[in-house]
Design a protein around this motif. Structure first.
Motif, PDB file in Angstrom:
ATOM      1  N   ALA A  30       0.998   4.952   0.913  1.00  0.00           N
ATOM      2  CA  ALA A  30       0.264   5.943   1.710  1.00  0.00           C
ATOM      3  C   ALA A  30       0.588   7.351   1.240  1.00  0.00           C
ATOM      4  O   ALA A  30      -0.274   8.234   1.264  1.00  0.00           O
ATOM      5  CB  ALA A  30       0.601   5.787   3.190  1.00  0.00           C
TER       6      ALA A  30
ATOM      7  N   SER B 120     -10.007  11.670   4.877  1.00  0.00           N
ATOM      8  CA  SER B 120      -9.432  10.632   5.723  1.00  0.00           C
ATOM      9  C   SER B 120      -8.672   9.628   4.855  1.00  0.00           C
ATOM     10  O   SER B 120      -9.161   9.212   3.811  1.00  0.00           O
ATOM     11  CB  SER B 120     -10.575   9.939   6.475  1.00  0.00           C
ATOM     12  N   GLY B 121      -7.462   9.291   5.291  1.00  0.00           N
ATOM     13  CA  GLY B 121      -6.684   8.286   4.556  1.00  0.00           C
ATOM     14  C   GLY B 121      -5.871   8.865   3.411  1.00  0.00           C
ATOM     15  O   GLY B 121      -5.220   8.110   2.678  1.00  0.00           O
ATOM     16  N   SER B 122      -5.855  10.189   3.251  1.00  0.00           N
ATOM     17  CA  SER B 122      -5.132  10.770   2.106  1.00  0.00           C
ATOM     18  C   SER B 122      -3.630  10.902   2.362  1.00  0.00           C
ATOM     19  O   SER B 122      -2.899  11.337   1.478  1.00  0.00           O
ATOM     20  CB  SER B 122      -5.741  12.122   1.719  1.00  0.00           C
ATOM     21  N   GLY B 123      -3.171  10.563   3.578  1.00  0.00           N
ATOM     22  CA  GLY B 123      -1.727  10.522   3.834  1.00  0.00           C
ATOM     23  C   GLY B 123      -1.188  11.703   4.632  1.00  0.00           C
ATOM     24  O   GLY B 123       0.028  11.836   4.792  1.00  0.00           O
ATOM     25  N   LYS B 124      -2.067  12.531   5.170  1.00  0.00           N
ATOM     26  CA  LYS B 124      -1.646  13.747   5.876  1.00  0.00           C
ATOM     27  C   LYS B 124      -0.784  13.429   7.095  1.00  0.00           C
ATOM     28  O   LYS B 124       0.313  13.965   7.267  1.00  0.00           O
ATOM     29  CB  LYS B 124      -2.885  14.561   6.320  1.00  0.00           C
ATOM     30  N   THR B 125      -1.308  12.550   7.961  1.00  0.00           N
ATOM     31  CA  THR B 125      -0.580  12.208   9.179  1.00  0.00           C
ATOM     32  C   THR B 125       0.738  11.520   8.844  1.00  0.00           C
ATOM     33  O   THR B 125       1.765  11.763   9.476  1.00  0.00           O
ATOM     34  CB  THR B 125      -1.448  11.303  10.085  1.00  0.00           C
ATOM     35  N   THR B 126       0.721  10.687   7.810  1.00  0.00           N
ATOM     36  CA  THR B 126       1.939   9.980   7.400  1.00  0.00           C
ATOM     37  C   THR B 126       3.027  10.979   7.004  1.00  0.00           C
ATOM     38  O   THR B 126       4.189  10.829   7.403  1.00  0.00           O
ATOM     39  CB  THR B 126       1.616   9.000   6.250  1.00  0.00           C
TER      40      THR B 126
ATOM     41  N   HIS C 277       0.829  -1.203   0.000  1.00  0.00           N
ATOM     42  CA  HIS C 277       0.000   0.000   0.000  1.00  0.00           C
ATOM     43  C   HIS C 277       0.868   1.258   0.000  1.00  0.00           C
ATOM     44  O   HIS C 277       1.774   1.392   0.811  1.00  0.00           O
ATOM     45  CB  HIS C 277      -0.910  -0.009   1.239  1.00  0.00           C
TER      46      HIS C 277
HETATM   47  N1  LIG Z   1       1.329   1.927  10.183  1.00  0.00           N
HETATM   48  C1  LIG Z   1       0.575   1.739   9.085  1.00  0.00           C
HETATM   49  N2  LIG Z   1       0.502   0.527   8.503  1.00  0.00           N
HETATM   50  C2  LIG Z   1      -0.235   0.337   7.386  1.00  0.00           C
HETATM   51  N3  LIG Z   1      -0.961   1.291   6.773  1.00  0.00           N
HETATM   52  C3  LIG Z   1      -0.933   2.520   7.314  1.00  0.00           C
HETATM   53  C4  LIG Z   1      -0.180   2.828   8.500  1.00  0.00           C
HETATM   54  N4  LIG Z   1      -0.341   4.114   8.804  1.00  0.00           N
HETATM   55  C5  LIG Z   1      -1.161   4.624   7.853  1.00  0.00           C
HETATM   56  N5  LIG Z   1      -1.519   3.668   6.970  1.00  0.00           N
HETATM   57  C6  LIG Z   1      -2.379   3.858   5.785  1.00  0.00           C
HETATM   58  O1  LIG Z   1      -1.869   4.934   5.018  1.00  0.00           O
HETATM   59  C7  LIG Z   1      -2.911   5.739   4.517  1.00  0.00           C
HETATM   60  C8  LIG Z   1      -2.737   7.168   4.948  1.00  0.00           C
HETATM   61  O2  LIG Z   1      -2.946   7.262   6.343  1.00  0.00           O
HETATM   62  P1  LIG Z   1      -2.859   8.617   7.165  1.00  0.00           P
HETATM   63  O3  LIG Z   1      -3.000   8.291   8.596  1.00  0.00           O
HETATM   64  O4  LIG Z   1      -1.631   9.352   6.740  1.00  0.00           O
HETATM   65  O5  LIG Z   1      -4.150   9.392   6.632  1.00  0.00           O
HETATM   66  P2  LIG Z   1      -4.749  10.790   7.093  1.00  0.00           P
HETATM   67  O6  LIG Z   1      -4.833  11.621   5.849  1.00  0.00           O
HETATM   68  O7  LIG Z   1      -3.991  11.349   8.223  1.00  0.00           O
HETATM   69  O8  LIG Z   1      -6.228  10.404   7.525  1.00  0.00           O
HETATM   70  P3  LIG Z   1      -7.153  10.925   8.746  1.00  0.00           P
HETATM   71  O9  LIG Z   1      -7.783  12.211   8.265  1.00  0.00           O
HETATM   72  O10 LIG Z   1      -8.167   9.842   8.892  1.00  0.00           O
HETATM   73  O11 LIG Z   1      -6.289  11.100   9.953  1.00  0.00           O
HETATM   74  C9  LIG Z   1      -4.205   5.104   4.989  1.00  0.00           C
HETATM   75  O12 LIG Z   1      -4.715   4.300   3.954  1.00  0.00           O
HETATM   76  C10 LIG Z   1      -3.772   4.270   6.182  1.00  0.00           C
HETATM   77  O13 LIG Z   1      -4.608   3.180   6.367  1.00  0.00           O
END
Ligand SMILES: Nc1ncnc2c1ncn2[C@@H]1O[C@H](COP(=O)(O)OP(=O)(O)OP(=O)(O)O)[C@@H](O)[C@H]1O
Ligand SMILES: [Mg+2]
Length: 351
Positions: free
Chosen positions: A16, A36-42, A14
């Motif tokens: 991210a 949600s899930g667009s990768g911001k926190t990552t 996957h």
């Molecule tokens: N440790 C991990 N292992 C596997 N997949 C992960 C991990 N952390 C994040 N992901 C996946 O990476 C993608 C991006 O996640 P992320 O947390 O960056 O999204 P986000 O934009 O911060 O969402 P939200 O608004 O819900 O906080 C998602 O599909 C998530 O499931």
């Protein structure tokens, strides 16, 4: 100040985050906005050093920090859930990062007192987190993050656990603190209003990629993609045909009405193309009699929402929503035959 180049993160198969590049200037407030899930926190975790990138580089103040551990990056961090130490008072929580940096007692006392004043919590200094409200806890977390004068502040949804009223108050508070301290800030949010209100620039993310980077007005009035147009606020999508193209504007034919429209960013339109124009509800004008450049429409539904009345209209096959000041909407009735036109978005000053 912060420079991120071609950052990617894969979790197994996957992806991210994919090929994320961004420069944030000194004292700038930039927001990562996306569903949600667009990768911001990552992205934020990789910048903080809490997650190892699969590819790419991160520079802070011209130093390559890509392989430095978090404690050597000197970043202030605030997360959604207040990661305050429950066994310490607000005062001791804020003092903690200074103690581990071996500041002298007198310097710590001065700094913590002035931070408590900055965040308006001097009277709460001796309270433990469980005796503080959610808003007070986030203000304490912000003071703690700023304590050691970090060159960069990272915020992950710092206001989203708070109720609407507190959130609104803390929003302008956060902006004031950022302006006062001048700390370069990168904030994650999925709340578009928050992003538009607080940021110098907004980075719109979708499925691990950057959709658009721009000022709040760019993002709102000049979306570079259908995704951004629909993600930020409500929008009317109108089918039109391009009739003529000049260097920075186009003439489009919408239901027989010719309009001059700014040429979209990142796209190249030519005469004869069928295109989609995006117009915000507040950019739709509605009149009882036909003015030049207006087309006939029928009111299908009116809904009052306080200062604005949402007027739902049908013009041929097209559904249009207009926001009209309620003080000027008294003449509108369901089923009325009216005339509409779109105010084209302004061109960006710097393009
Ligand atoms: N440790 C991990 N292992 C596997 N997949 C992960 C991990 N952390 C994040 N992901 C996946 O990476 C993608 C991006 O996640 P992320 O947390 O960056 O999204 P986000 O934009 O911060 O969402 P939200 O608004 O819900 O906080 C998602 O599909 C998530 O499931
Ligand atoms: Mg997140």
């Amino acid at each position: 100040m912060l420079s991120v180049t071609n950052l990617s993160k894969h979790f197994g198969t996957h992806t991210a985050v994919s090929d994320f590049s961004l420069d944030v200037g000194e004292s700038e407030f930039v927001t990562l906005l996306g569903p949600s899930g667009s990768g911001k926190t990552t992205v934020l975790r990789m910048i903080a050093g809490l997650l190892e990138p699969s590819a790419g580089q991160i520079h802070i103040a011209s130093q390559d920090v890509t392989s430095l551990p978090p404690q050597h990056r000197n970043i202030g961090l605030v997360f959604q859930s207040y990661a305050l130490f429950p066994n310490m008072t607000a005062w001791d929580n804020i003092a903690f990062p200074l103690r581990i940096r071996r500041w002298r007692a007198e310097a710590i006392r001065k700094r913590v007192d002035s931070l408590l004043e900055l965040v308006g919590l001097s009277h709460r200094a001796r309270f433990h987190p469980d005796s503080l409200s959610g808003g007070e806890r986030q203000r304490t977390a912000l003071a703690r993050a700023l304590a050691f004068h970090p060159p960069l502040l990272l915020l992950d949804e710092p206001l989203s656990a708070l109720d609407a009223k507190v959130r609104q108050g803390l929003r302008s508070f956060l902006k004031d603190v950022q302006r006062t301290t001048g700390v370069t800030t990168l904030m994650v949010t999925h709340d578009q209003e928050e992003a538009l209100e607080l940021s110098d620039r907004v980075v719109v993310m979708n499925a691990g990629r950057i959709e658009q980077v721009g000022t709040p007005a760019d993002i709102y009035y000049r979306p570079a993609s259908t995704f951004t147009a629909h993600f930020i606020g409500r929008v009317n999508a109108l089918q039109a045909t391009v009739r003529a193209v000049s260097s920075d504007s186009v003439v489009v034919d919408w239901n027989g009405v010719l309009m001059e429209w700014p040429h979209p960013v990142n796209q190249s339109w030519s005469a004869g193309d069928t295109v989609t124009l995006f117009a915000r509800p507040e950019s739709v004008q509605v009149s009882p009699t036909q003015n030049p450049g207006q087309i006939p429409a029928r009111v299908t539904h009116l809904s009052f929402s306080g200062a604005l009345t949402n007027v739902h209209l049908r013009a041929g096959d097209t559904e249009i929503v207009a926001d009209i000041l309620s003080s000027q909407a008294g003449w509108l009735t369901n089923g009325a035959e009216v005339y509409v036109n779109m105010i084209p978005p302004k061109r960006a000053e710097s393009q």
